[in-house]
Design a protein around this motif. Structure first.
Motif, PDB file in Angstrom:
ATOM      1  N   ALA A  38      -1.432   7.120  14.027  1.00 59.95           N
ATOM      2  CA  ALA A  38      -1.115   8.755  13.573  1.00 59.95           C
ATOM      3  C   ALA A  38       0.080   8.558  12.928  1.00 59.95           C
ATOM      4  CB  ALA A  38      -1.591   9.153  14.412  1.00 59.95           C
ATOM      5  N   ALA A  39       0.981   7.898  13.647  1.00 57.97           N
ATOM      6  CA  ALA A  39       2.419   8.145  13.489  1.00 57.97           C
ATOM      7  C   ALA A  39       2.713   6.838  12.105  1.00 57.97           C
ATOM      8  CB  ALA A  39       3.681   7.808  14.173  1.00 57.97           C
ATOM      9  N   ASP A  40       2.429   6.068  11.539  1.00 56.97           N
ATOM     10  CA  ASP A  40       2.348   4.840  10.449  1.00 56.97           C
ATOM     11  C   ASP A  40       1.915   5.468   9.494  1.00 56.97           C
ATOM     12  OD1 ASP A  40       3.390   2.497  11.992  1.00 56.97           O
ATOM     13  OD2 ASP A  40       1.515   1.894  12.054  1.00 56.97           O
ATOM     14  N   MET A  41       0.902   6.235  10.169  1.00 55.91           N
ATOM     15  CA  MET A  41       0.269   6.799   8.542  1.00 55.91           C
ATOM     16  C   MET A  41       1.051   8.394   7.778  1.00 55.91           C
ATOM     17  SD  MET A  41      -3.104   6.526   7.273  1.00 55.91           S
ATOM     18  CE  MET A  41      -3.784   7.971   7.311  1.00 55.91           C
ATOM     19  N   LEU A  42       1.988   8.762   9.008  1.00 56.43           N
ATOM     20  CA  LEU A  42       2.942  10.003   8.374  1.00 56.43           C
ATOM     21  C   LEU A  42       4.171   9.249   7.789  1.00 56.43           C
ATOM     22  CD1 LEU A  42       3.193  13.102   9.126  1.00 56.43           C
ATOM     23  CD2 LEU A  42       4.488  12.286  11.133  1.00 56.43           C
ATOM     24  N   ASN A  43       4.666   8.294   8.752  1.00 55.10           N
ATOM     25  CA  ASN A  43       5.435   7.687   7.842  1.00 55.10           C
ATOM     26  C   ASN A  43       5.208   6.803   6.692  1.00 55.10           C
ATOM     27  OD1 ASN A  43       7.627   8.003  10.000  1.00 55.10           O
ATOM     28  ND2 ASN A  43       6.875   5.814  11.022  1.00 55.10           N
ATOM     29  N   ASP A  44       3.537   6.767   6.797  1.00 51.98           N
ATOM     30  CA  ASP A  44       4.093   5.820   4.672  1.00 51.98           C
ATOM     31  C   ASP A  44       3.447   7.886   4.140  1.00 51.98           C
ATOM     32  OD1 ASP A  44       3.285   3.563   5.390  1.00 51.98           O
ATOM     33  OD2 ASP A  44       1.469   3.761   5.603  1.00 51.98           O
ATOM     34  N   THR A  45       3.169   8.318   4.812  1.00 50.36           N
ATOM     35  CA  THR A  45       2.793   9.492   3.827  1.00 50.36           C
ATOM     36  C   THR A  45       4.367   9.849   3.304  1.00 50.36           C
ATOM     37  OG1 THR A  45       1.133  10.237   4.511  1.00 50.36           O
ATOM     38  CG2 THR A  45       2.026  12.265   3.434  1.00 50.36           C
ATOM     39  N   PHE A  46       4.706  10.362   4.254  1.00 52.00           N
ATOM     40  CA  PHE A  46       6.525  10.424   3.738  1.00 52.00           C
ATOM     41  C   PHE A  46       7.191   9.271   2.975  1.00 52.00           C
ATOM     42  CE2 PHE A  46       6.823  13.347   7.694  1.00 52.00           C
ATOM     43  CZ  PHE A  46       6.781  14.602   7.098  1.00 52.00           C
ATOM     44  N   LEU A  47       6.935   8.536   2.616  1.00 53.21           N
ATOM     45  CA  LEU A  47       7.421   7.244   1.844  1.00 53.21           C
ATOM     46  C   LEU A  47       6.960   7.838   0.139  1.00 53.21           C
ATOM     47  CD1 LEU A  47       9.614   4.693   1.330  1.00 53.21           C
ATOM     48  CD2 LEU A  47       7.408   3.389   2.629  1.00 53.21           C
ATOM     49  N   GLY A  48       5.679   7.638   0.559  1.00 57.34           N
ATOM     50  CA  GLY A  48       4.890   7.873  -1.054  1.00 57.34           C
ATOM     51  C   GLY A  48       5.525   8.752  -1.762  1.00 57.34           C
ATOM     52  N   LEU A  49       5.622  10.432  -1.352  1.00 57.15           N
ATOM     53  CA  LEU A  49       5.755  11.079  -1.652  1.00 57.15           C
ATOM     54  C   LEU A  49       7.540  10.976  -2.099  1.00 57.15           C
ATOM     55  CD1 LEU A  49       4.608  14.285   1.061  1.00 57.15           C
ATOM     56  CD2 LEU A  49       3.955  13.859  -1.434  1.00 57.15           C
ATOM     57  N   SER A  50       8.059  10.149  -1.532  1.00 65.89           N
ATOM     58  CA  SER A  50      10.178   9.867  -1.208  1.00 65.89           C
ATOM     59  C   SER A  50       9.956   9.773  -2.411  1.00 65.89           C
ATOM     60  CB  SER A  50      10.747   9.086  -0.997  1.00 65.89           C
ATOM     61  OG  SER A  50      10.301  10.258   0.780  1.00 65.89           O
ATOM     62  N   LEU A  58       1.670  -1.276  -8.196  1.00 62.91           N
ATOM     63  CA  LEU A  58       1.705  -2.458  -8.348  1.00 62.91           C
ATOM     64  C   LEU A  58       2.438  -3.114  -6.742  1.00 62.91           C
ATOM     65  CD1 LEU A  58       1.809  -3.565 -11.783  1.00 62.91           C
ATOM     66  CD2 LEU A  58      -0.157  -3.413  -9.869  1.00 62.91           C
ATOM     67  N   MET A  59       3.924  -2.809  -6.684  1.00 61.74           N
ATOM     68  CA  MET A  59       4.621  -2.674  -5.349  1.00 61.74           C
ATOM     69  C   MET A  59       3.840  -2.819  -4.204  1.00 61.74           C
ATOM     70  SD  MET A  59       8.404  -1.430  -4.165  1.00 61.74           S
ATOM     71  CE  MET A  59       8.067   0.244  -4.056  1.00 61.74           C
ATOM     72  N   TRP A  60       3.222  -1.269  -4.306  1.00 65.24           N
ATOM     73  CA  TRP A  60       2.280  -1.422  -3.327  1.00 65.24           C
ATOM     74  C   TRP A  60       0.997  -2.664  -2.836  1.00 65.24           C
ATOM     75  CZ3 TRP A  60       5.953   0.712   0.321  1.00 65.24           C
ATOM     76  CH2 TRP A  60       7.100   1.619  -0.305  1.00 65.24           C
ATOM     77  N   MET A 109      -1.285   4.810   2.411  1.00 62.87           N
ATOM     78  CA  MET A 109      -0.940   6.131   1.839  1.00 62.87           C
ATOM     79  C   MET A 109      -0.366   5.617   1.239  1.00 62.87           C
ATOM     80  SD  MET A 109      -3.201   8.642   3.539  1.00 62.87           S
ATOM     81  CE  MET A 109      -2.315   9.787   2.554  1.00 62.87           C
ATOM     82  N   THR A 110       0.992   4.635   1.105  1.00 61.93           N
ATOM     83  CA  THR A 110       2.221   4.733  -0.247  1.00 61.93           C
ATOM     84  C   THR A 110       1.541   4.109  -1.570  1.00 61.93           C
ATOM     85  OG1 THR A 110       2.283   2.444   0.300  1.00 61.93           O
ATOM     86  CG2 THR A 110       4.012   4.089   1.365  1.00 61.93           C
ATOM     87  N   LEU A 111       0.607   3.399  -1.327  1.00 60.14           N
ATOM     88  CA  LEU A 111      -0.405   3.283  -2.529  1.00 60.14           C
ATOM     89  C   LEU A 111      -1.285   4.205  -3.016  1.00 60.14           C
ATOM     90  CD1 LEU A 111      -1.363   0.865  -4.449  1.00 60.14           C
ATOM     91  CD2 LEU A 111      -2.741   0.398  -2.319  1.00 60.14           C
TER      92      LEU A 111
END
Length: 118
Positions: free
Chosen positions: A62-74, A40-42, A1-3
């Motif tokens: 699902a928890a990993d996807m949610l964490n990645d989403t929050f990290l990407g938005l951050s 590029l980092m992701w 999700m971050t990428l």
């Protein structure tokens, strides 16, 4: 999700920068380079994670996807904050400078009027 999130932000900011001359004047190029750098980092992170997990990489929890989403938005929000601070420091349109000088001139006129009335 971050990428995915950072790449989407990079594509959107690049299109806006390319088609809008005002965006170039507002130094949106800084913002798009921040997003492309994050993408590029992701991408590097995804390559190394895939090398480690193989097919399990494509079935995240699902928890990993949610964490990645929050990290990407951050990351997107942090880049926007950096860009806004850069805009305030450089003031490419001179808006901040003219506003500050206008208020300063207005205060001087008010002080002068007060002195004249006394």
């Amino acid at each position: 999700m971050t990428l995915l999130i950072s790449t989407l932000a990079a594509i959107i900011s690049t299109v806006v920068w390319y088609v809008n001359p005002k965006a170039r004047q507002l130094k949106c190029g800084i913002l798009l380079w921040l997003y492309w750098g994050a993408s590029l980092m992701w991408l590097g992170d995804a390559i190394f994670e895939y090398a480690e997990l193989k097919s399990a990489y494509f079935t995240p929890a699902a928890a990993d996807m949610l964490n990645d989403t929050f990290l990407g938005l951050s990351v997107v929000i942090l880049a926007l904050i950096i860009w806004v601070v850069y805009m305030l420091i450089t003031d490419p349109l001179g808006t901040l400078k003219s506003e500050l000088f206008f208020k300063q001139e207005k205060n001087e006129v008010n002080k002068k009027n007060l002195k004249e009335t006394h």
